[in-house]
Scaffold this motif. Structure first.
Motif, PDB file in Angstrom:
ATOM      1  N   VAL A  55     -43.680  61.436 -31.585  1.00  0.00           N
ATOM      2  CA  VAL A  55     -44.934  60.915 -32.134  1.00  0.00           C
ATOM      3  C   VAL A  55     -44.663  60.094 -33.392  1.00  0.00           C
ATOM      4  N   SER A  56     -43.738  60.580 -34.225  1.00  0.00           N
ATOM      5  CA  SER A  56     -43.451  59.855 -35.468  1.00  0.00           C
ATOM      6  C   SER A  56     -42.872  58.471 -35.173  1.00  0.00           C
ATOM      7  N   GLU A  57     -42.142  58.371 -34.058  1.00  0.00           N
ATOM      8  CA  GLU A  57     -41.576  57.075 -33.705  1.00  0.00           C
ATOM      9  C   GLU A  57     -42.594  56.157 -33.054  1.00  0.00           C
ATOM     10  N   ARG A  58     -43.513  56.736 -32.244  1.00  0.00           N
ATOM     11  CA  ARG A  58     -44.285  55.925 -31.311  1.00  0.00           C
ATOM     12  C   ARG A  58     -45.720  55.667 -31.726  1.00  0.00           C
ATOM     13  N   LEU A  59     -46.309  56.629 -32.434  1.00  0.00           N
ATOM     14  CA  LEU A  59     -47.744  56.563 -32.636  1.00  0.00           C
ATOM     15  C   LEU A  59     -48.183  55.286 -33.349  1.00  0.00           C
ATOM     16  N   PHE A  60     -47.423  54.887 -34.383  1.00  0.00           N
ATOM     17  CA  PHE A  60     -47.831  53.712 -35.150  1.00  0.00           C
ATOM     18  C   PHE A  60     -47.800  52.445 -34.300  1.00  0.00           C
TER      19      PHE A  60
END
Lengths: 454, 882
Positions: A78-83
């Motif tokens: 999530v930290s890699e993809r959400l943004f």
């Protein structure tokens, strides 16, 4: 044994990171001055993640904290993809087309985000292709949809959260021919993560929250004191509305089994989360995926375990609650933090500690007389006051570190106790988790001058 | 600064009439006019090129042109007076502790006073006077010492009561004051305009001034300046003068052969205010409150106040060469302590409105004294820089001395304390400079008591025995970067107490040094004297002897193994150096000089020795550790260690022999001690140093050996009336004037430097005499101690100053050494000083305003001589009988 103050500092500062928004022509036109972030692990490895990035194709800055559970795989993903999902959701149609065309014709892609990462914040190289393909599918769909309407930030945030969670779920169901990736996507899906994300654009602050991390605004009152304004609601059993929502979504017959011991189905603390397909998929789907999955998955008791009273999935959603706030000059800073902080500190204390810290730092910035009418006496008074503040020595250069120091080291009088700090930080790995949780904090500092000019 | 700007513009008319001075403010006007005037081409050659258009550069140009030199070009990278000079507070203050600095400031003041009349350029000169405040008794003592030296120079100055302070300056809070010093003739100027006035006068005298011309480097060939490369072309020249202020260090390093000019910039802050409701009078005295670290002057009805803070901010360590000093950032937090001091001193200013906090870098030097003189490595390369924020006070006088130096080959005053050659490459490290100036800047206003030392930049040069000595309680001081022992704290002494040894009164090491002196007199002591400068001069033929015979006044054609004390004199017979030379062989000599002679003596010899490959001069300072064995039992220790007879018959005094000491061979043993006591100095190749030291200490035990330091040495040599170069002797002192005719061989059959003057003095007498004074009614326990620089009074009239002093443990009295002049009572003209004149006077020494009776002597007490007479002492007594 005791840790010396330098040892304590090196532990506390290992993960600290600061970003100052660059100034142009001596003037900072962003409403954000910059941010400080830091993490203190209790789990080994730490299950919290953090992200910060500036949107390059739209305006605004994204900041988020992610609290993983049942491993760190989901929080990491999530930290890699959400943004990226959020940024894409915010992009206008033409930019999406431009990006798609660039990919299609193999041209260089417009950069979408500028990341602000601590060296320890990593991205998985192996999964980047997979993640990219999912993202591309998303924007292709957005292009096809072409609603023609201007993108609403609230909607974009909600869509991005839901879409990413959906992709996580889908990737796990489809699997990957590469066995490493296959195992990775399954681990991501079977672990979980909460997310608390801020989007700041001018005076528009949006907080999208899923789970029990928290966003809090630090407000300086006219008398100089500090107060805290919550900009998110915790999604857990303490939140009655959230309990109501869960109950509404399931038959009355399940009412008693839905929330037990303040946990969803008696198991999960957060009531909303990414991943955690054990609370989302049907039993059949779970069994099928596990059986066809790699041996590691089959051997894992946790993944095979089906929650009790599991009748009408999904029980869990990644859909965020979004709060919009128009920033005012008195809004000085925003704290995003995982529950590790909020368990130990009241938000009012957080507001005060950060507020005093930041103004202390402020006062160390040079003052200039410029064209103002200042008398020697006034200046003397001002300088004396500044010196008094500085002499109460802030050893931290980072507001997040300062907050962690208080969170871990505060004694009953609300002041940092080195002995306590030393004890807490020297706990052996297996004990640490019993005394404290992973703590991740981002402190965003606002530029009151810019905000006041809006 | 805005008003200065206007004044700059107002000078344009005059400039138009003087086309040599090109577009003074061209760039400023270029914003309103279309094209900048075409710059005048640089000349292809000039006799002198001066780099820097601040007060020092323009002052050098002014004085050179006054002395009749016309072919001078002054280059300024920006605009004239646009550097530190522009921001200078403009205070001309004569209250300076070092005599030559005092003279420079006094001259500057006089020069500026008449400059406006001379040049027509407004200098803003106002004689306001200055008040230096004392918050403590110790500060008052230091002010009284300065007042004494100002008074004897004829500069009005008085110590005044706090009440009188209030009369002179109504704004001063006097409640915490114990007294003050008032110098009524101190003045204020606009420093930029002083520079412009000097430039104007110089320009009228033919000096060409080119602004916006940047010197990139100086070309040096065969050790001589040949020209200057600028961004506008090359100028050939014979002389180059580096007056580049804080850029002087970098400019010195820009050429292929670096010229080391050790200075470093620090930020310096001062405050400007709007006028008071009742604007301050422009004649109100300047106030210096050193205990508060601030100065306050009137400025356009308001005040200008700055200071020297405890925690200075050095800058440009990496050498950022910006064109002009841009306005650096104001730093109020940094200024806060000074602002507190200001409001404490003048509480009435609370409601005064701030105009600006000016940040103007000043350059500081490693010893707080400015840097002038010729490079030791490049002839014709002169320097005047590093003014330690007193550029305007020194500028006039320093420019005069440097101009004299260039024109005459020597200035009219002893400027050794300011000579570039007091420094070597070792003071040129950026780190050293950065650290040292951080100590120097606060020192500007720190109380300086006798025997204070620098604390930074230490332990650079050390003897191999450093750790051994340190472990035995050595307390250290530093000379030319070399650590030297002051004294040894005996085990068990209260160390904390000893750190409070800095006082104007009897210091607490008194008994410690007394014990060391006693041991020197009765048994034997070891003093590590490795810091002394050591040269070897050798040749294939007689070149070494011939050259040395010309350069030294004593006869060096002595048998091999003899040691000769001799002066290295200049043309005027003055001491450039005072050394001991041992003839090692027919063709090689070993020369010992004071520690700080390393650069000066080297340059002096290099410039005067014939250019002959067969004549070799080598600096062997680093090769030898020197142990001075002082005392009657030294002979026993050494003979036991060497199995060689060391008695006077076998090893007479002033003798040198290579011998073995312990296991170590090749130790150069000389029967001199630099104190007049019996003993030997051992020059030990450094790898044997520890061995020989250990052997000496072990063997010496039964003779009562102990370590001693320089304080003991000083006491011994002063009670023996031994003059030391750099302290008592300088380039303006001849052997005849200090009772050393016995070290001059006028009839050695060879012509030597300074011979004519000495002959003349021998016939006609001298105008000053080195004299020894024994303080009579001075109570060592309760009275202020003499230091140096105390005025000497004969029959109530000023006749000279002391140069050094020490307590003699033998006489149990203080001894001062100093020079007595004979000023005509009516005209003040200097007359010949005869022995009768010295002997027939009643003397007093003025210590901080208090006079003590003193007995004058022209020869040491014979009773102090040890049983074994030495060659020079025999000669000395012979001289006395004349």
């Amino acid at each position: 044994f005791y840790l010396t103050p330098p040892q304590v500092n090196s532990i506390l500062k290992a993960n600290e990171y600061s970003f100052k928004v660059p100034e142009f022509d001596g003037k900072n036109v962003s409403s954000v001055l910059g941010f400080d972030s830091n993490q203190l692990p209790a789990n080994a490895p730490i299950e919290d993640r953090r992200s910060a990035a500036t949107c390059l194709q739209t305006r605004g800055m994204l900041l988020g904290v992610f609290d993983g559970h049942a491993g760190c795989a989901c929080a990491q993903a999530v930290s890699e993809r959400l943004f990226y999902y959020i940024a894409v959701s915010l992009l206008p149609h033409e930019t999406l087309l431009e990006i798609e065309n660039a990919v299609e014709s193999g041209r260089a892609l417009l950069p979408i985000l500028q990341w602000h990462k601590h060296p320890n914040d990593y991205f998985s190289k192996e999964a980047s292709k997979l993640y990219f393909n999912s993202l591309r599918t998303y924007w292709q769909e957005l292009i096809d949809l072409n609603s023609g309407e201007t993108t609403d930030v609230r909607e974009a945030l909600i869509n991005a959260f839901k879409r990413l969670d959906n992709d996580i779920s889908l990737e796990a169901q489809v699997g990957d021919p590469n066995s490493f990736l296959n195992y990775l996507v399954l681990r991501v899906a079977f672990s979980g993560a909460t997310a608390c994300v801020a989007h700041v654009d001018g005076i528009d602050l949006h907080i999208a929250n899923t789970g029990d991390s928290r966003a809090m605004l630090g407000v300086q009152e006219e008398d100089g004191s500090w107060s805290a304004v919550n900009l998110s609601y915790d999604h857990n059993a303490q939140n009655e509305r959230e309990v109501e929502r869960v109950k509404m979504e399931h038959p009355k017959s399940e009412e008693r089994s839905l929330v037990k011991q303040d946990r969803l189905l008696g198991l999960l603390m957060p009531f909303r989360a990414f991943g955690d397909v054990k609370f989302k998929w049907s039993i059949e789907l779970q069994k099928r995926v596990i059986e066809s999955g790699p041996d590691q998955l089959n051997d894992n008791e946790y993944t095979k375990f089906i929650p009790p009273n599991y009748y009408t999935p999904p029980y869990l959603t990644a859909e965020p609650e979004v709060i919009h706030h128009k920033l005012r000059p008195q809004d000085k800073f925003l704290v995003l933090a995982t529950d590790g902080l909020w368990e130990t500190m009241h938000r009012q204390d957080v507001a005060r500690i950060v507020g005093e810290y930041l103004t202390g730092v402020h006062h160390q910035q040079p003052i200039a007389v410029g064209g103002y009418k200042v008398t020697l006496g006034q200046m003397h008074g001002l300088l004396t006051e500044r010196r008094a503040r500085i002499s109460s020595v802030f050893e931290d250069q980072n507001a997040a570190t300062h907050l962690i120091r208080h969170a871990v080291g505060n004694n009953e009088f609300g002041t940092v106790d080195h002995e306590r700090l030393s004890k807490m930080l020297s706990l052996p790995e297996e004990l640490a988790r019993m005394y404290r949780d992973d703590i991740t904090i981002i402190v965003v500092q606002f530029n009151s001058h810019v905000i006041g000019a809006y | 600064a805005a008003t200065m700007f206007l004044r700059l513009l107002s000078d344009i008319q005059w400039r138009a009439a003087h086309p040599k001075w090109r577009r003074m403010s061209g760039s400023q006007r270029s914003s309103s006019t279309t094209a900048e005037p075409h710059p005048v081409a640089l000349p292809a050659q000039a006799q002198v090129v001066i780099c820097g258009g601040g007060v020092t550069g323009t002052s050098v140009a002014y004085h050179l042109s006054k002395m009749g030199w016309k072919d001078i070009v002054l280059l300024e990278q920006g605009r004239l007076a646009a550097g530190t000079t522009r921001f200078c507070a403009g205070i001309v203050s004569t209250a300076r502790p070092v005599s030559v600095e005092l003279r420079m400031a006094h001259y500057s003041n006089k020069l500026y006073q008449q400059l406006e009349q001379e040049t027509g350029v407004q200098t803003g000169y106002v004689k306001t006077g200055s008040i230096s405040l004392a918050q403590t008794q110790d500060r008052l003592i230091s002010l009284k010492r300065i007042a004494s030296s100002l008074n004897v120079m004829g500069i009005p100055c008085e110590i005044i009561s706090p009440k009188k302070v209030l009369q002179l300056h109504p704004l001063i809070n006097i409640h915490d004051l114990v007294g003050a010093m008032y110098v009524p003739e101190d003045a204020l100027v606009s420093s930029a305009n002083v520079s412009l006035a000097l430039a104007t006068a110089a320009s009228r005298n033919g000096v060409q001034i080119h602004e916006r011309t940047c010197v990139s480097h100086v070309t040096i060939q065969k050790g001589r300046v040949t020209g200057v490369e600028t961004d506008r072309g090359r100028i050939q020249c014979e002389y180059f003068v580096n007056c580049a202020g804080q850029w002087a260090y970098e400019l010195g390093h820009s050429g292929e052969e670096p010229v080391h000019i050790p200075l470093h910039a620090c930020e310096h802050f001062y405050l400007l205010t709007h006028p008071l409701k009742d604007p301050l009078s422009s004649s109100l005295p300047t106030v210096v409150d050193p205990d508060g670290r601030i100065y306050i002057r009137n400025w356009q009805g308001g005040i200008l106040s700055g200071g020297f803070e405890k925690n200075p901010k050095p800058l440009f360590t990496e050498g950022r060469n910006q064109l002009e000093i841009q306005n650096l950032q104001e730093d109020w937090d940094h200024f806060a302590p000074l602002l507190s001091a200001l409001l404490r001193r003048m509480p009435g200013l609370e409601s005064l409105q701030i105009m600006q906090l000016v940040n103007c870098p000043e350059s500081f030097t490693p010893d707080m004294r400015c840097i002038m003189g010729e490079s030791p490595t490049a002839r014709g390369y002169f320097v005047l820089a590093g003014m330690n924020s007193a550029g305007i006070s020194y500028g006039g006088g320093a420019g005069k001395y440097l101009a004299e130096w260039i024109v005459n080959g020597y200035p009219s005053e002893n400027v050794w304390p300011l000579d570039l050659k007091r420094f070597g490459t070792l003071q040129s490290s950026r780190t050293f400079l950065r650290h040292r100036v951080m100590e120097v800047m606060p020192l500007m206003y720190d109380l300086k008591v006798p025997r204070w030392d620098f604390q930074t930049g230490r332990q650079l040069r050390t003897s191999p025995l450093y750790d051994r000595l340190d472990a035995q309680g050595a307390r250290w001081m530093e000379k030319h970067g070399f650590e030297r022992v002051k004294y040894f704290v005996p085990p068990g002494s209260d160390l904390l107490d000893l750190d409070h040894s800095k006082t104007f009164y009897k210091p607490d090491w008194f008994d410690i040094v007394g014990a060391e002196v006693k041991c020197c007199k009765e048994a034997v002591c070891v003093i590590d004297m490795s810091s002394f400068t050591k040269f070897e001069i050798s040749s294939t033929g007689d070149q070494a002897l011939e050259s040395l015979q010309y350069l030294f006044s004593n006869d060096l054609d002595v048998p091999v193994g003899h040691v000769v004390h001799t002066g290295m004199l200049n043309e005027k017979g003055g001491y450039e150096n005072d050394c001991s030379i041992a003839r090692l062989s027919k063709r090689s000599f070993f020369m010992i000089s004071p520690t700080d002679q390393q650069v000066h003596c080297w340059a002096w010899l290099k410039n005067r020795l014939p250019d002959d490959n067969n004549l070799v001069l080598e600096d062997v300072t680093w090769k030898y550790t020197a142990l001075n064995l002082i005392g009657p039992r030294a002979v026993d220790v050494l003979s036991e260690l060497s199995y060689a007879p060391m008695t006077a018959e076998h090893f007479p005094s002033l003798f040198c022999k290579e011998m073995s000491v312990g296991y170590a061979n090749g130790i150069r043993v000389m029967s001199i001690t630099h104190t007049g006591e019996p003993g030997f100095v051992l020059y030990i190749p450094i790898e044997y140093a520890l061995h020989v030291y250990n052997e000496v200490m072990n063997m010496g035990q039964k003779y009562g050996i102990r370590n001693a330091g320089y304080y003991a040495l000083r006491s011994l040599r002063i009670e023996k009336f031994f003059a030391f170069w750099g302290q008592d002797l300088d380039a303006f002192t001849t052997p005849m004037e200090c009772g050393r005719e016995f070290q001059v061989k006028l009839d050695k059959g060879v012509e030597f430097l300074g011979q004519e003057v000495l002959l003349e003095q021998k016939q006609n007498g001298v105008y000053k005499r080195f004299t020894m004074f024994i303080l009579e009614d001075h109570d060592t326990d309760t009275d202020l101690w003499p230091w140096w620089g105390e005025p000497i009074f004969r029959n109530g009239r000023y006749v000279g100053k002391t140069t050094s002093s020490a307590y003699s443990y033998t006489l149990e009295r203080h001894v001062c050494l100093g020079f007595v002049h004979h000023f005509d009572e009516k005209t003040g003209e200097e007359l010949v000083v005869t022995t009768d004149f010295i002997n027939q006077g009643e003397y007093e020494i003025d210590i901080a305003g208090q006079r003590f009776q003193a007995k004058a002597k022209l020869y040491p007490f014979s009773s102090l001589f040890t049983q074994r007479r030495r060659k020079d002492e025999v000669e000395l007594s012979g001289y006395q009988r004349e």
